[in-house]
Write an enzyme that holds these catalytic residues in place. Sequence first.
Site, short mmCIF file in Angstrom:
data_model
loop_
_atom_site.label_atom_id
_atom_site.label_comp_id
_atom_site.label_asym_id
_atom_site.label_seq_id
_atom_site.Cartn_x
_atom_site.Cartn_y
_atom_site.Cartn_z
N LEU A 126 -2.75 5.57 5.05
CA LEU A 126 -2.40 6.90 4.01
C LEU A 126 -2.67 5.81 2.42
O LEU A 126 -1.80 5.04 2.43
CB LEU A 126 -1.12 7.61 3.71
CG LEU A 126 -1.20 8.50 4.84
CD1 LEU A 126 0.41 9.42 5.08
CD2 LEU A 126 -1.96 10.11 4.24
N ASP A 127 -3.04 5.93 1.81
CA ASP A 127 -3.38 5.45 0.26
C ASP A 127 -1.38 4.96 0.09
O ASP A 127 -1.07 5.48 -0.35
CB ASP A 127 -4.01 6.19 -0.93
CG ASP A 127 -3.74 7.19 -1.52
OD1 ASP A 127 -2.70 6.80 -1.34
OD2 ASP A 127 -4.53 8.17 -1.50
N ILE A 128 -1.63 4.20 -1.53
CA ILE A 128 -0.29 3.88 -1.38
C ILE A 128 0.14 4.79 -2.22
O ILE A 128 1.71 4.94 -2.34
CB ILE A 128 -0.45 2.43 -2.47
CG1 ILE A 128 1.13 1.72 -2.90
CG2 ILE A 128 -1.37 2.96 -3.65
CD1 ILE A 128 0.71 0.80 -4.44
#
Length: 337
Positions: A107-109
Amino acid sequence: MSEKLQKVLARSGLGSRRHMEQAIIDGRVSVNGVVASLGDRVAVGDELRLDGRLVHFSVESELRRRVIAYYKPEGEICSRSDPEGRPTVFDNLPRIKDERWVMVGRLDINSTGLLLFTNDGEFANRLMHPSSGIEREYAVRVMGTLTPEVQRTLCDGVELDDGPARFESVSELGGEGFNRWWQVVVKEGRNREVRRLFESQNLKVSRLLRTRYGTQKLPRELRTGRWVELDKPDIDALLGAVELRPRRGGTGLFGIAKRRVDKLRDNPLPPRPVDAGRQRRSREAAAEGRPARIQRHDGNARPAQQGGGAGADQQRKGGFLRQQRRDGRNKDPQSGE
């Protein structure tokens, strides 16, 4: 008992079985000092190395397959370490002796929600591979109007920079005004795929939460920054989805570990906040061109802080313990600390 070399390497989380087979063909793997060949087997007591680095392993029959569900908060990156010193999803995970957690997907930040981790590299690779057709479900808050025509377009498929992509389904969850929540399902895990699909229709995602991976939903009792170990029924459901058999070494929870998870369902731990101070220090360090000071949850820091004396050490320790009490870590039934 011996096992095929590529199977042991894949289970150790070093890559898929196909990639490990190629590594053997390329002469990058050795057993007891001898360059290995495809088809070789390895047993307990053998010295296994990849690119000259020692690989710690156990045979399959001795390992208990484990899976944990982690509620990723916004601000953590999906990496074992970060040169900028930012918090990572591995910071809060429990340690396992002579093994390591393998992350299932990313998952991206700026995204939150369910992340799965397992000690079985082959299991992780099967869950991530597009050929398995594993669904990923997200709750998405979208800025803009998602008309029926746009929904059909996103389900039929659009062309992105890295090839065609589509939603398996799109359904409205609610909300008012300009920001509405939608539930979408994809069967791939490409970088920022959900966000890019909406961007292709001139829509912006303001919040993104993963609510399900395959058969596993985000546990209702879980809070951000916390994890829970899955029991046998949940693990077996995931195994069935990727056509893997249960291990003879066992699967799921037993004894005290099982009682701890049952207790967590009745008394959920509070959310664990992301270390804002660490984020600020990493930005300052990057701006000044120096390594970031990485704060660990056991209170250690690297590199060591200079000066301050015993009084300062006592003050830091007290502050750390107070923070532990505030976020509930001192009574965390799963931390093992």
